[in-house]
Design an enzyme around this catalytic site. Structure first.
Site, mmCIF file in Angstrom:
data_model
loop_
_atom_site.group_PDB
_atom_site.id
_atom_site.type_symbol
_atom_site.label_atom_id
_atom_site.label_comp_id
_atom_site.label_asym_id
_atom_site.label_seq_id
_atom_site.Cartn_x
_atom_site.Cartn_y
_atom_site.Cartn_z
ATOM 1 N N TYR A 140 8.043 -7.523 -28.933
ATOM 2 C CA TYR A 140 7.977 -6.065 -28.508
ATOM 3 C C TYR A 140 9.631 -5.691 -28.350
ATOM 4 O O TYR A 140 10.222 -5.273 -27.500
ATOM 5 C CB TYR A 140 7.338 -6.002 -27.287
ATOM 6 N N SER A 141 10.250 -5.770 -29.628
ATOM 7 C CA SER A 141 11.641 -5.448 -29.695
ATOM 8 C C SER A 141 11.897 -5.202 -30.916
ATOM 9 O O SER A 141 11.187 -5.576 -32.095
ATOM 10 C CB SER A 141 12.500 -6.545 -29.088
ATOM 11 N N ASP A 176 14.722 -17.954 -21.761
ATOM 12 C CA ASP A 176 14.394 -16.425 -22.310
ATOM 13 C C ASP A 176 14.226 -15.645 -21.341
ATOM 14 O O ASP A 176 13.427 -15.635 -20.654
ATOM 15 C CB ASP A 176 13.318 -16.432 -23.437
ATOM 16 N N CYS A 179 11.041 -12.609 -21.578
ATOM 17 C CA CYS A 179 10.379 -13.258 -22.574
ATOM 18 C C CYS A 179 9.388 -12.398 -23.103
ATOM 19 O O CYS A 179 8.825 -13.069 -24.132
ATOM 20 C CB CYS A 179 10.161 -14.610 -22.233
ATOM 21 N N THR A 200 9.604 -13.320 -16.915
ATOM 22 C CA THR A 200 8.759 -12.105 -17.058
ATOM 23 C C THR A 200 8.557 -11.555 -15.964
ATOM 24 O O THR A 200 8.087 -12.226 -14.881
ATOM 25 C CB THR A 200 7.790 -12.106 -17.974
ATOM 26 N N SER A 202 5.946 -9.309 -15.816
ATOM 27 C CA SER A 202 4.632 -8.905 -16.168
ATOM 28 C C SER A 202 3.512 -9.778 -15.934
ATOM 29 O O SER A 202 3.516 -10.785 -16.628
ATOM 30 C CB SER A 202 4.765 -8.381 -17.549
ATOM 31 N N GLN A 205 1.576 -10.295 -19.315
ATOM 32 C CA GLN A 205 2.417 -11.171 -20.019
ATOM 33 C C GLN A 205 2.655 -12.668 -19.770
ATOM 34 O O GLN A 205 2.247 -13.492 -20.774
ATOM 35 C CB GLN A 205 3.816 -10.802 -20.379
ATOM 36 N N CYS A 361 11.036 7.973 -29.784
ATOM 37 C CA CYS A 361 12.195 6.703 -29.892
ATOM 38 C C CYS A 361 12.695 6.454 -31.433
ATOM 39 O O CYS A 361 13.790 6.514 -31.408
ATOM 40 C CB CYS A 361 11.734 5.558 -29.258
#
Length: 391
Positions: A140-141, A176, A179, A200, A202, A205, A361
């Site tokens: 997601y980047s 990371d 991550c 993270t 999240s 996640q 975006c």
């Protein structure tokens, strides 16, 4: 008040003498955008108070009125691109930007307590959404597109680029920070033999990542970066932070770089992958901050250099922001294709919000208003120098 459904073309003609209507259409014309025009980037207005809302609230008014169905455009991404290239964002609704900037300066919007909000409100929305929108690795980047033909190929190229820049070797340890669902860690473990730890905020996640990591030397930790390794007991050969620095904020930059330094071996390398702004203090778009990434803030190049200079030597700086436009458009295409299976869960209003987020975006990167940087840093400077891989 005239409703959206009953406002017709005759009603629109009555507003042509309205001050806000006239001012808005004149401003849009400088960006080659016509109200009621037939080109893909032209604006179709459905509500009589659309321009009142936009001119007074700027970005917030533009995004909120779109989500409410007050206006439409076939190519929102190109509409936003033209708005930003003409710098119309600097001419309307500045009160919202000024308040957001003042709030960020007076308050630590990314404190430890607030740090969990973006996990709960964004990354925990639903793994079904992200599995549908992202590539199979769930990166997601920004992807890396020079030779890629598909999103999956471009994300794999990005992950490999990071590993090569970090000069990863079998047996090395990789931290990371931010991550996600573990795309970098799984790639580094499989292709470079690294042992990985990911941080993270999240819960979703961490849960899904842990399920996938059962047979890999990969570990997820549900923690804020400030809580990790406080006594410097763990030292990693390499550290990466991909798409997380946008949640740190200027009041915490020193703390962030100090945490990286205490967790990195003296001969290690650190790669920072982040969206950036062209000037310090520009912050983040108010609509994006309110509805998509709460407490987010984009750094400038000068801020990264200033806050890291006492701790690290900058070895390499790479800008491939144009690739984020392609990445976001690929995510949008997948989201649109998957929407029939998602709409009962998320609803029509979410659809317009999420669509606007992705396309808006994309426009910010196409206009070069936003950048995407990969910065490689070392604690003491690499003996013999550092060379970026030719990929």
């Amino acid at each position: 008040m005239v409703s959206v459904t009953t406002w017709n073309n005759q009603d629109q003609s009555l507003l042509h003498d309205d001050d806000n209507w006239r001012r808005a259409t004149q401003l849009l014309a400088t960006a080659d955008i016509r109200v009621g025009g037939g080109r893909p980037w032209d604006m179709r207005v459905h509500h009589p108070h659309t321009f009142d809302r936009i001119l007074t609230r700027g970005s917030l008014g533009l995004g909120e009125s779109y989500v409410d169905g007050w206006w439409d455009c076939d190519q929102v991404d190109e509409f936003i691109t033209r708005i930003l290239r003409a710098r119309l964002d600097e001419q309307v609704g500045r009160a919202g930007w000024l308040w957001a900037s003042l709030k960020a300066r007076l308050t630590n919007l990314q404190s430890q307590n607030r740090a969990w909000q973006v996990g709960e409100l964004h990354y925990d929305l639903g793994n079904d959404l992200y599995e549908a929108m992202l590539d199979p690795s769930m990166a997601y980047s920004c992807a890396y597109w020079p030779q890629a033909q598909t999103l999956a190929q471009a994300q794999e190229a990005k992950l490999d680029l990071i590993c090569q820049k970090l000069q990863l070797k079998p047996g090395m340890t990789l931290l990371d920070i931010g991550c996600g669902w573990g795309s970098l860690m799984f790639f580094a473990a499989e292709h470079y033999g690294a042992q990985c730890v990911g941080l993270t905020v999240s819960k979703e996640q961490a849960k899904l990542g842990a399920e996938k990591a059962r047979n890999w030397p990969v570990r997820f930790e549900l923690t804020d970066y400030r809580q990790f390794n406080p006594d410097s007991a763990q030292r990693f050969d390499r550290i990466a932070s991909v798409g997380m620095f946008e949640h740190v904020g200027h009041k915490n930059y020193h703390t962030y770089f100090d945490m990286v330094r205490r967790s990195l071996r003296d001969d290690g390398l650190f790669l920072l992958h982040t969206i950036g702004k062209n000037r310090a203090g520009a912050g983040i778009d108010p609509w994006i901050e309110k509805y998509i990434f709460p407490n987010g803030v984009l750094p400038s190049a000068s801020e990264i250099a200033f806050y890291s200079e006492d701790t690290f030597v900058m070895e390499d700086w790479h800008n491939f922001g144009e690739d984020y436009d392609k990445t976001l458009m690929a995510w949008h295409a997948r989201f649109e294709a998957a929407w029939p299976g998602l709409k009962d869960h998320y609803g029509e209003r979410f659809y317009r919000m999420w669509r606007y987020y992705l396309l808006c975006c994309a426009g910010t990167f196409r206009s070069r208003d936003n950048q995407l940087w990969q910065v490689v840093l070392s604690p003491n400077g690499r003996a013999g120098g550092y060379r970026r891989p030719l990929v």
